[in-house]
Scaffold this motif. Structure first.
Motif, PDB file in Angstrom:
ATOM      1  N   ASN A  10       0.849  -1.191   0.000  1.00  0.00           N
ATOM      2  CA  ASN A  10       0.000   0.000   0.000  1.00  0.00           C
ATOM      3  C   ASN A  10       0.890   1.249   0.000  1.00  0.00           C
ATOM      4  N   GLU A  11       0.266   2.430  -0.047  1.00  0.00           N
ATOM      5  CA  GLU A  11       1.033   3.673  -0.170  1.00  0.00           C
ATOM      6  C   GLU A  11       1.990   3.885   0.991  1.00  0.00           C
ATOM      7  N   VAL A  15       6.087   4.269   0.691  1.00  0.00           N
ATOM      8  CA  VAL A  15       6.821   5.469   1.107  1.00  0.00           C
ATOM      9  C   VAL A  15       7.918   5.097   2.106  1.00  0.00           C
ATOM     10  N   GLU A  16       7.600   4.230   3.055  1.00  0.00           N
ATOM     11  CA  GLU A  16       8.590   3.801   4.039  1.00  0.00           C
ATOM     12  C   GLU A  16       9.745   3.056   3.376  1.00  0.00           C
ATOM     13  N   ARG A  17       9.420   2.171   2.469  1.00  0.00           N
ATOM     14  CA  ARG A  17      10.451   1.376   1.802  1.00  0.00           C
ATOM     15  C   ARG A  17      11.317   2.241   0.885  1.00  0.00           C
ATOM     16  N   ILE A  18      10.707   3.217   0.202  1.00  0.00           N
ATOM     17  CA  ILE A  18      11.471   4.128  -0.660  1.00  0.00           C
ATOM     18  C   ILE A  18      12.462   4.921   0.182  1.00  0.00           C
ATOM     19  N   LEU A  21      15.332   2.665   1.213  1.00  0.00           N
ATOM     20  CA  LEU A  21      16.248   2.370   0.110  1.00  0.00           C
ATOM     21  C   LEU A  21      17.081   3.586  -0.285  1.00  0.00           C
ATOM     22  N   GLU A  22      16.489   4.770  -0.249  1.00  0.00           N
ATOM     23  CA  GLU A  22      17.246   5.974  -0.584  1.00  0.00           C
ATOM     24  C   GLU A  22      18.339   6.225   0.445  1.00  0.00           C
ATOM     25  N   ASP A  23      18.051   5.962   1.725  1.00  0.00           N
ATOM     26  CA  ASP A  23      19.069   6.100   2.766  1.00  0.00           C
ATOM     27  C   ASP A  23      20.197   5.095   2.545  1.00  0.00           C
ATOM     28  N   ARG A  24      19.818   3.868   2.210  1.00  0.00           N
ATOM     29  CA  ARG A  24      20.819   2.837   1.960  1.00  0.00           C
ATOM     30  C   ARG A  24      21.688   3.195   0.758  1.00  0.00           C
ATOM     31  N   ILE A  50      14.060   1.514  -6.495  1.00  0.00           N
ATOM     32  CA  ILE A  50      13.447   2.780  -6.068  1.00  0.00           C
ATOM     33  C   ILE A  50      12.532   3.300  -7.164  1.00  0.00           C
ATOM     34  N   ALA A  51      12.983   3.236  -8.407  1.00  0.00           N
ATOM     35  CA  ALA A  51      12.175   3.728  -9.523  1.00  0.00           C
ATOM     36  C   ALA A  51      10.889   2.918  -9.674  1.00  0.00           C
ATOM     37  N   ARG A  52      10.974   1.604  -9.514  1.00  0.00           N
ATOM     38  CA  ARG A  52       9.768   0.771  -9.597  1.00  0.00           C
ATOM     39  C   ARG A  52       8.763   1.153  -8.518  1.00  0.00           C
ATOM     40  N   MET A  53       9.269   1.376  -7.317  1.00  0.00           N
ATOM     41  CA  MET A  53       8.380   1.714  -6.210  1.00  0.00           C
ATOM     42  C   MET A  53       7.759   3.099  -6.387  1.00  0.00           C
ATOM     43  N   LYS A  54       8.541   4.050  -6.880  1.00  0.00           N
ATOM     44  CA  LYS A  54       7.995   5.378  -7.120  1.00  0.00           C
ATOM     45  C   LYS A  54       6.946   5.349  -8.220  1.00  0.00           C
ATOM     46  N   THR A  55       7.166   4.517  -9.233  1.00  0.00           N
ATOM     47  CA  THR A  55       6.183   4.373 -10.306  1.00  0.00           C
ATOM     48  C   THR A  55       4.881   3.811  -9.758  1.00  0.00           C
ATOM     49  N   ARG A  56       4.965   2.771  -8.937  1.00  0.00           N
ATOM     50  CA  ARG A  56       3.763   2.174  -8.341  1.00  0.00           C
ATOM     51  C   ARG A  56       3.063   3.167  -7.423  1.00  0.00           C
TER      52      ARG A  56
END
Length: 68
Positions: A10-11, A15-18, A21-24, A50-56
């Motif tokens: 879900n959204e 957001v949490e996972r993005i 991943l960006e921190d990592r 990250i790009a896949r998650m932002k697209t979703r």
């Protein structure tokens, strides 16, 4: 992470996972200056994930106003 796993999130989870991943990725870039990573594909894979998650996330946000 597979596409079907991303589609099931879900959204809030996205957001949490993005953010995670960006921190990592920032940490990896920092340590890249000090020494070469053992697996250089980590950069490409992290950016793509990250790009896949932002697209979703964008798809979910675009669909939300149409439903409500």
């Amino acid at each position: 992470m597979k596409k079907h796993e991303i589609a099931a999130m879900n959204e809030k989870e996205l957001v949490e996972r993005i953010t995670e991943l960006e921190d990592r990725l920032a940490d990896i870039n920092f340590y890249k200056v000090i020494e070469q990573p053992q697996n250089p594909m980590v950069f490409r894979n992290s950016r793509r994930e990250i790009a896949r998650m932002k697209t979703r996330l964008h798809q979910l946000q675009a669909a939300a106003p149409q439903q409500g």
